[in-house]
Design an enzyme around this catalytic site. Structure first.
Site, mmCIF file in Angstrom:
data_model
loop_
_atom_site.group_PDB
_atom_site.id
_atom_site.type_symbol
_atom_site.label_atom_id
_atom_site.label_comp_id
_atom_site.label_asym_id
_atom_site.label_seq_id
_atom_site.Cartn_x
_atom_site.Cartn_y
_atom_site.Cartn_z
ATOM 1 N N ASP A 1 61.969 44.648 74.599
ATOM 2 C CA ASP A 1 60.639 44.491 74.016
ATOM 3 C C ASP A 1 59.638 43.847 74.962
ATOM 4 O OD1 ASP A 1 61.335 45.716 71.687
ATOM 5 O OD2 ASP A 1 61.368 43.913 70.450
ATOM 6 N N CYS B 1 58.501 52.847 65.507
ATOM 7 C CA CYS B 1 57.976 53.318 66.790
ATOM 8 C C CYS B 1 58.824 54.452 67.348
ATOM 9 C CB CYS B 1 57.944 52.172 67.797
ATOM 10 S SG CYS B 1 56.688 50.925 67.469
ATOM 11 N N ARG C 1 67.381 55.303 67.296
ATOM 12 C CA ARG C 1 67.963 54.046 66.831
ATOM 13 C C ARG C 1 68.787 54.389 65.592
ATOM 14 N NH1 ARG C 1 62.927 49.862 67.194
ATOM 15 N NH2 ARG C 1 61.736 51.578 66.324
ATOM 16 N N LYS D 1 58.215 38.287 63.713
ATOM 17 C CA LYS D 1 58.322 39.423 62.784
ATOM 18 C C LYS D 1 59.773 39.875 62.653
ATOM 19 C CE LYS D 1 57.540 43.615 64.440
ATOM 20 N NZ LYS D 1 58.580 44.635 64.171
ATOM 21 N N ASN D 2 60.480 39.937 63.760
ATOM 22 C CA ASN D 2 61.839 40.468 63.738
ATOM 23 C C ASN D 2 62.855 39.483 63.160
ATOM 24 O OD1 ASN D 2 61.032 42.929 64.745
ATOM 25 N ND2 ASN D 2 61.467 42.407 66.872
ATOM 26 N N ARG E 1 51.115 45.896 63.733
ATOM 27 C CA ARG E 1 52.468 45.841 63.177
ATOM 28 C C ARG E 1 53.192 44.575 63.606
ATOM 29 N NH1 ARG E 1 56.114 49.569 65.131
ATOM 30 N NH2 ARG E 1 57.505 48.596 63.608
#
Length: 435
Positions: free
Chosen positions: A309, A120, A125, A22-23, A401
Site C-alpha cells: 500500500d 480497487c 484478491r 480504515k483497514n 475511500r
C-alpha cells in the site's frame, strides 16, 4: 465528479495528524456482529469505506451511530437483532472488506449470504482462502447469482494452514473461530498491525486468542461474546504517505498520532534514500529533506516487509531521486496503473512484469491525470506537489475511500491544493468543528 487542483513547488512544513486506520476499523466494525451487546469504537476515520460498512450493518438490522468532531470520531454498534444476514451487492460492490462479514455472520447466526466483493482494481484478491477455512470448520458453502452462502449449526474448531498469507482471510477466520466449538489453530497467518488490532478488540469482548501478530494463532472458542470499547490504531499507510510527502517536497514535516513501530520498513527505506528521519516520542515522526534524494530499490512484502500500500507513493518519490530505482511488486499483479499517469507528468518509468525501473531526478510538469485506485491516487497527489505548474487530478473519490480530509491536512502544512466539485454527501461540515 470531484477533482483536485494542485500547484506544486511548496515544501511541506509543520505538523499533520494521522487519522484512525480504515483497514483496522472495517474488521473491527464487522466484529460487532459477534455479540448482541454494544460495541464502541473510537478513532474511527471519516472515509467513504466506513460509511459503506455502516450501511451494510444497518441493512442487516444493526443499529449504528457514527459521530465526528473534536472529541468523537466514534461509532457505537448494536447487533442485538440481525434480521437479514445478507451483504447485498448494491452496498458492497465498491468495497473489498465486505468479505469480512462472512465469518462473523455464519459464526453468530449460522447463515451468511455475501455478494462477491469489489474494491480497487489492483489485481486478484480471491476469497477462496476464506471459503476453504470455513469449510474446514464445518460450514456448507454454496454459490448462487453472484452470492456466497455459508451455513453451519455451529462451526467446529479446526487446524487451518493458509496456502498464502492473507490479511482479510486471517481476520475473517479469526472472527469465525472465536465462537466455534473447541480449538482452532491457524498457521501462515498475516502479521499486520490490523490483525493485532482486531484481536485486541475480540479479546476485550471475551475471546480467547493467543499469537496474534505472529504466523501462528491459537483460538479457544467460547459460547458467547460481550460488548467492549476499543480505540482503533492510527493509520500506518496515511502516516507513510505524509512521510513521503514531507520528503518529496524537501520539507520539514512532523507526522503526529502515528505508531513508528508499524513503519519500520518504510523508515529504513527513506533513510537509505537520504531522508533525515527522527522518532519523537511514541507517536510522532519528523522527516526532513533538502531535495538531495538518492535512488533505492524496494520490493513489497507482507508485514513487516515494505507494504504494497506504499509502493505507488514510494515510486513518486523515486522519480525525484538521483539515480535508478527498481520497484518490485510481489503482492498484487496489477498495481502499476499509476505508472502511465506519472509518465504523463514527465516521469521516466519502464515496467517489465512485476518490476518497474524508475530513472530519477525527472522534472515533473503539471498535467491532467486520472486516479485509478486508492494508493495510485495518493502517488499522483505526491507527484503534483512537486510538479511545475497546476495539475488536475480526476476521480478523487478513490481518495475519499481511505484518506480523511487529506486536502485540508495538506493545506495546513503549506500545500496548494483545492477540491473542485461536490464532496461526497456524508462528509458534512466537520472541518470547522475539528479546526
Amino acid at each position: 465528479m470531484d477533482k483536485y487542483v494542485i500547484r506544486g513547488g511548496n515544501p511541506l512544513i509543520g505538523t499533520v495528524r494521522v487519522s484512525g486506520a480504515k483497514n483496522s476499523a472495517l474488521p473491527c466494525m464487522a466484529a460487532a456482529i459477534l455479540t448482541e451487546d454494544e460495541v464502541i469504537l473510537e478513532n474511527i476515520p471519516q472515509v467513504r469505506d466506513i460509511e459503506t460498512e455502516r450501511k451494510l450493518l444497518v441493512s442487516m438490522g444493526a443499529e449504528v451511530e457514527l459521530g465526528y468532531g473534536r472529541a468523537q470520531h466514534r461509532t457505537s454498534i448494536s447487533c442485538r437483532v440481525l434480521s437479514d444476514p445478507v451483504a447485498k451487492y448494491e452496498i458492497v460492490k465498491t468495497m473489498r472488506a465486505s468479505s469480512l462479514v462472512l465469518g462473523p455472520l455464519v459464526a453468530r447466526t449460522g447463515l451468511a449470504r455475501v455478494a462477491m466483493p469489489g474494491g480497487c482494481a489492483i489485481g486478484g484478491r480471491p476469497i477462496d482462502l476464506h471459503i476453504k477455512g470455513l469449510e474446514t470448520m464445518g460450514a456448507q458453502i454454496g454459490y448462487e447469482h453472484g452470492y456466497i452462502e455459508a451455513r453451519a449449526e455451529r462451526l467446529k474448531g479446526a487446524h487451518i494452514v493458509f496456502d498464502k498469507i492473507t490479511v482479510t482471510g486471517t481476520e475473517d477466520l479469526l472472527m469465525a473461530a472465536v465462537l466455534a466449538e473447541g480449538e482452532t489453530v491457524m498457521e501462515n497467518c498475516a502479521r499486520e498491525p490490523e490483525v493485532t488490532d482486531l484481536a485486541a478488540l475480540l479479546t476485550a469482548m471475551g475471546a480467547k486468542i493467543e499469537g496474534a501478530g505472529t504466523s501462528k494463532i491459537r483460538v479457544q472458542g467460547v459460547e458467547k461474546l460481550h460488548g467492549a470499547r476499543h480505540r482503533i490504531n492510527p493509520d500506518r499507510i496515511e502516516a507513510g504517505t505524509f512521510l513521503v510527502a514531507g520528503a518529496i517536497t524537501g520539507g520539514d514535516l512532523c507526522v503526529a498520532n502515528c505508531n513508528p513501530a508499524h513503519l519500520g520498513a518504510l523508515i529504513a527505506k527513506l533513510e537509505e534514500a537520504g531522508v533525515r528521519v527522527e522518532i519523537l516520542g511514541k507517536d510522532q515522526i519528523r522527516v526532513r529533506s533538502e531535495g538531495n534524494l538518492k535512488a533505492a530499490d524496494i520490493s513489497t512484502e507482507e508485514y513487516p516487509g515494505f507494504p504494497t500500500d506504499m509502493q505507488a507513493q514510494y515510486m513518486a518519490l523515486a522519480t525525484q531521486a538521483e539515480g535508478t530505482s527498481v520497484v518490485t511488486e510481489n503482492i498484487f499483479e496489477n498495481r502499476f496503473m499509476h505508472v502511465q499517469e506519472l509518465v504523463r507528468m514527465g516521469a521516466n518509468i519502464k515496467v517489465d512484469g512485476r518490476s518497474a525501473t524508475v530513472r530519477g531526478k525527472s522534472p515533473l510538469s503539471s498535467a491532467a491525470v486520472m486516479c485509478s485506485d486508492l494508493r495510485a491516487s495518493a502517488s499522483l497527489v505526491l507527484a503534483a506537489l512537486v510538479a511545475d505548474g497546476e495539475s488536475i487530478l480526476d476521480r478523487v473519490y478513490h481518495m475519499d475511500r481511505g484518506y480523511e480530509h487529506i486536502e485540508e491536512k495538506l493545506r495546513g502544512v503549506g500545500a496548494q491544493i483545492r477540491r473542485m466539485g461536490n464532496v461526497f454527501a456524508d462528509r458534512r461540515e466537520t472541518v470547522a468543528v475539528e479546526a
